[in-house]
Scaffold this motif. Structure first.
Motif, PDB file in Angstrom:
ATOM      1  N   GLN A   5       5.616 -13.117  -5.483  1.00  0.00           N
ATOM      2  CA  GLN A   5       5.514 -14.185  -6.469  1.00  0.00           C
ATOM      3  C   GLN A   5       6.879 -14.407  -7.120  1.00  0.00           C
ATOM      4  O   GLN A   5       7.550 -13.452  -7.517  1.00  0.00           O
ATOM      5  CB  GLN A   5       4.477 -13.834  -7.540  1.00  0.00           C
ATOM      6  N   LEU A   6       7.273 -15.658  -7.229  1.00  0.00           N
ATOM      7  CA  LEU A   6       8.579 -15.990  -7.804  1.00  0.00           C
ATOM      8  C   LEU A   6       8.726 -15.428  -9.218  1.00  0.00           C
ATOM      9  O   LEU A   6       9.795 -14.941  -9.595  1.00  0.00           O
ATOM     10  CB  LEU A   6       8.763 -17.512  -7.816  1.00  0.00           C
ATOM     11  N   ALA A   7       7.645 -15.471  -9.987  1.00  0.00           N
ATOM     12  CA  ALA A   7       7.691 -14.991 -11.374  1.00  0.00           C
ATOM     13  C   ALA A   7       7.967 -13.491 -11.463  1.00  0.00           C
ATOM     14  O   ALA A   7       8.446 -13.002 -12.487  1.00  0.00           O
ATOM     15  CB  ALA A   7       6.384 -15.325 -12.085  1.00  0.00           C
ATOM     16  N   ASP A   8       7.667 -12.745 -10.390  1.00  0.00           N
ATOM     17  CA  ASP A   8       7.972 -11.311 -10.384  1.00  0.00           C
ATOM     18  C   ASP A   8       9.456 -11.052 -10.144  1.00  0.00           C
ATOM     19  O   ASP A   8       9.968  -9.979 -10.467  1.00  0.00           O
ATOM     20  CB  ASP A   8       7.159 -10.598  -9.295  1.00  0.00           C
ATOM     21  N   LEU A   9      10.141 -12.037  -9.578  1.00  0.00           N
ATOM     22  CA  LEU A   9      11.561 -11.886  -9.271  1.00  0.00           C
ATOM     23  C   LEU A   9      12.445 -12.468 -10.373  1.00  0.00           C
ATOM     24  O   LEU A   9      13.427 -11.855 -10.775  1.00  0.00           O
ATOM     25  CB  LEU A   9      11.883 -12.577  -7.943  1.00  0.00           C
ATOM     26  N   VAL A  10      12.078 -13.651 -10.843  1.00  0.00           N
ATOM     27  CA  VAL A  10      12.879 -14.342 -11.856  1.00  0.00           C
ATOM     28  C   VAL A  10      11.974 -14.796 -12.989  1.00  0.00           C
ATOM     29  O   VAL A  10      11.023 -15.556 -12.765  1.00  0.00           O
ATOM     30  CB  VAL A  10      13.603 -15.575 -11.267  1.00  0.00           C
ATOM     31  N   LYS A  11      12.251 -14.324 -14.183  1.00  0.00           N
ATOM     32  CA  LYS A  11      11.481 -14.740 -15.360  1.00  0.00           C
ATOM     33  C   LYS A  11      12.119 -15.984 -15.967  1.00  0.00           C
ATOM     34  O   LYS A  11      13.337 -16.114 -15.987  1.00  0.00           O
ATOM     35  CB  LYS A  11      11.458 -13.626 -16.410  1.00  0.00           C
TER      36      LYS A  11
END
Length: 256
Positions: free
Chosen positions: A108-114
């Motif tokens: 998930q993108l949110a796990d990589l970049v907040k």
């Protein structure tokens, strides 16, 4: 590709994506953006990333076999954060890493970049983004470019309706020159469109070498500022390049 079965963990992948050495993304020729696919099971909107160019090229060829024009681009290390962050503006929420290989994993993108939510932004600061519109436009153009001859399929009609619905709710950036006028773009058939931008990244692509200031304008106000002889707007001309026919609002006539 190796026949040896290998498993990778989420944490290993997150660490690798932050410092991959080499990273390649499968691009859509139709949009000049990463190719986007909707997962049939999770409905994630995902892009395809690879550590090896050969694997990325193989995926691009698979898409080409399905009549999706695709290519491969390398993401330079200094571009990593900007690249990952830009995916938010396109409505992407998932990274499909090494898809089709023995180390494939979804992140998930949110796990990589907040990212800061609108509520976390400083008071009075508003970010102009139209990620739902941008994503729909990407899907629309990817499908449209599959057609050997221009034709409006049922799928394209659905995407077009969804696109227009998002557009009508949107707020956009437009460029204004030193003369107070917005730039216009003439198409090959002679029609003229006025560019509008879903977000600052798309505006900056267009800005290179031009002296323009940005103006924030909701969709409902755009007909009032269209130049004469304009057929409508072109959304992100250096990206999805979607043309929408928008009627210019005529000023009410006054008695002499």
């Amino acid at each position: 590709m190796s026949d040896k079965h290998t498993t990778v963990t989420k944490q290993e992948t997150l660490a690798a994506l932050r410092s991959p050495g080499e990273l390649y993304v499968v691009m859509s020729v139709a949009t000049k953006l990463p190719f986007v696919c909707c997962d049939e099971e999770t409905f994630d909107d995902k892009v395809f990333l690879y550590y090896r160019m050969e694997d990325a090229k193989e995926r691009a060829q698979e898409l080409l076999n399905q009549k999706y024009p695709a290519a491969v681009a390398k993401v330079e290390e200094k571009q990593l954060l900007a690249f990952y962050t830009s995916l938010y503006t396109m409505g992407i929420n998932c990274l499909s890493v090494n898809y089709g290989t023995d180390t494939q994993i979804e992140i998930q993108l949110a796990d990589l970049v907040k990212r800061k939510t609108p509520e976390e932004l400083p008071e009075g600061k508003k970010v102009i983004e139209n990620s739902a519109l941008h994503l729909t436009a990407i899907y629309f153009m990817q499908e449209a470019r599959r057609q050997e001859a221009p034709q409006m399929t049922e799928k394209l009609k659905e995407l077009q309706e969804e696109l227009l619905a998002h557009y009508n709710k949107g707020t956009f950036l437009i460029g204004i020159g030193e003369d107070g006028k917005a730039p216009i773009l003439q198409q090959k058939d002679g029609t003229i469109y006025q560019p509008v931008f879903t977000d600052i990244l798309e505006f900056q692509k267009f800005l290179r070498g031009k002296k323009l200031r940005s103006l924030v304008i909701p969709a409902e106000k755009i007909p009032e500022i269209l130049a004469p002889n304009v057929s409508g707007v072109v959304v992100n001309p250096l990206g999805v390049n979607v043309q929408l026919k928008i009627a210019r609002k005529k000023k009410p006539e006054t008695d002499a």
